[in-house]
Design a protein around this motif. Structure first.
Motif, PDB file in Angstrom:
ATOM      1  N   PHE A   1      -9.346   6.262   1.781  1.00 31.66           N
ATOM      2  CA  PHE A   1      -8.022   6.379   1.071  1.00 31.66           C
ATOM      3  C   PHE A   1      -7.904   7.615   0.469  1.00 31.66           C
TER       4      PHE A   1
ATOM      5  N   TYR B   1      -4.577   4.889   8.047  1.00 32.80           N
ATOM      6  CA  TYR B   1      -5.645   4.320   7.943  1.00 32.80           C
ATOM      7  C   TYR B   1      -6.626   3.962   8.888  1.00 32.80           C
TER       8      TYR B   1
ATOM      9  N   ALA C   1      -7.397   1.789  -5.000  1.00 37.62           N
ATOM     10  CA  ALA C   1      -6.585   1.681  -4.010  1.00 37.62           C
ATOM     11  C   ALA C   1      -7.385   0.583  -2.993  1.00 37.62           C
TER      12      ALA C   1
ATOM     13  N   GLU D   1     -13.672   3.967   0.619  1.00 38.30           N
ATOM     14  CA  GLU D   1     -12.678   4.798  -0.574  1.00 38.30           C
ATOM     15  C   GLU D   1     -12.459   6.125  -0.212  1.00 38.30           C
TER      16      GLU D   1
ATOM     17  N   MET E   1       0.952  -1.209  -0.056  1.00 41.42           N
ATOM     18  CA  MET E   1      -0.201   0.164  -0.086  1.00 41.42           C
ATOM     19  C   MET E   1       0.867   1.241  -0.012  1.00 41.42           C
TER      20      MET E   1
ATOM     21  N   THR F   1      -9.459   6.464  -8.343  1.00 44.90           N
ATOM     22  CA  THR F   1      -8.295   6.002  -8.260  1.00 44.90           C
ATOM     23  C   THR F   1      -8.275   5.507  -6.599  1.00 44.90           C
ATOM     24  N   CYS F   2      -9.153   6.274  -5.862  1.00 46.56           N
ATOM     25  CA  CYS F   2      -9.214   5.757  -4.491  1.00 46.56           C
ATOM     26  C   CYS F   2     -10.039   4.621  -4.376  1.00 46.56           C
TER      27      CYS F   2
ATOM     28  N   PHE G   1      -6.034  -3.101  -2.046  1.00 43.95           N
ATOM     29  CA  PHE G   1      -5.992  -3.281  -0.298  1.00 43.95           C
ATOM     30  C   PHE G   1      -6.494  -4.754  -0.122  1.00 43.95           C
TER      31      PHE G   1
ATOM     32  N   HIS H   1       1.545   7.415  -6.478  1.00 38.83           N
ATOM     33  CA  HIS H   1       0.717   8.555  -6.925  1.00 38.83           C
ATOM     34  C   HIS H   1       1.149   9.711  -6.340  1.00 38.83           C
TER      35      HIS H   1
ATOM     36  N   PHE I   1       1.859   1.651  -3.462  1.00 40.54           N
ATOM     37  CA  PHE I   1       0.802   2.300  -4.226  1.00 40.54           C
ATOM     38  C   PHE I   1       0.595   3.737  -4.059  1.00 40.54           C
ATOM     39  N   TYR I   2       0.863   4.219  -2.867  1.00 39.54           N
ATOM     40  CA  TYR I   2       0.491   5.690  -2.565  1.00 39.54           C
ATOM     41  C   TYR I   2       1.766   6.514  -3.019  1.00 39.54           C
TER      42      TYR I   2
END
Length: 244
Positions: free
Chosen positions: A80, A54, A99, A77, A34, A95-96, A103, A41, A37-38
């Motif tokens: 995120f 989170y 994510a 979402e 994760m 995109t969220c 996850f 972006h 992933f972040y």
């Protein structure tokens, strides 16, 4: 002595009732992926920082909703999305959603339908019964999981808590399925593996219930104290054939 009713509508919980699933939202591997992933972006976190963020954001959103409704259900979402926002990244909600799906895939060890699920559902439908889903679940991954395991087309109606902003045992959530599909309480039965959300929710709402004790039922369950219309300690869905 139980009075056997002519049930027309069988309302099912999903996880632990029809589907066996094992997830781990605490694994280091999950939060490393994760974090990547972040970072891809533009939102730079450490895995530990992201994990803490989170759970912090999810709790805050839940507490905010709780001021306006009992048993609130957030849309994951937006957790995120807030985590991107905290790093100054403006990002679209799709995109969220991705994510969240990323996850879920990484945190899931396996998801599969219980062995007797399809046979039981087909039996009920052959007898003219209607099949509904009332699940405490996030639409962004649960809808896809239902399709993935082949259950999606089995239901006459699907209600997911994240779409409605509330969850079982709230009577508001039970209202959703009853109002949307014009169901009658005396013709309906709730089937689940959780004595608090499924069974007590059904009791408060005034409908009959079936408790199936499965491996992922709450660990604090005391079978003798489960106040369901029918209790099946073996957890087998095929027991429902006895009610038809």
């Amino acid at each position: 002595m139980k009075i056997k009713r002519e049930y027309k509508n069988f309302i099912f919980d999903l996880y632990g009732t029809l589907v066996d699933i094992r997830t781990n939202e605490w694994s280091a591997y999950l939060w490393k992926k994760m974090q990547e992933f972040y970072a891809f972006h533009g939102a730079v976190y450490t895995p530990v920082e992201l994990k803490k963020g989170y759970f912090r954001v999810a709790k805050a959103l839940d507490e905010k909703m709780a001021k306006h409704t009992d048993y609130p259900e957030i849309q994951i979402e937006y957790v995120f999305k807030e985590l991107f926002k905290e790093k100054g990244i403006k990002i679209d909600i799709n995109t969220c959603r991705l994510a969240g799906q990323f996850f879920r895939i990484i945190s899931t060890k396996y998801v599969k339908v219980y062995d007797d699920a399809f046979d039981t559902l087909h039996y009920l439908k052959e007898k003219g019964k209607k099949i509904y889903l009332l699940s405490n679940a996030q639409q962004i991954f649960t809808e896809y999981e239902i399709k993935y395991v082949g259950l999606y087309e089995e239901f006459d109606g699907i209600c997911l808590s994240s779409d409605e902003g509330c969850r079982k045992p709230s009577s508001k959530f039970f209202d959703v399925v009853f109002d949307r599909y014009d169901l009658k309480k005396e013709e309906s039965v709730m089937i689940g593996n959780d004595w608090t959300t499924d069974i007590e929710g059904a009791n408060v709402y005034g409908i009959d219930s079936v408790y199936l004790h499965t491996e992922i039922s709450p660990r604090d369950t005391i079978l003798e104290k489960v106040n369901a219309t029918y209790v099946y300690p073996d957890g087998k869905l095929s027991n429902l054939k006895k009610l038809v």
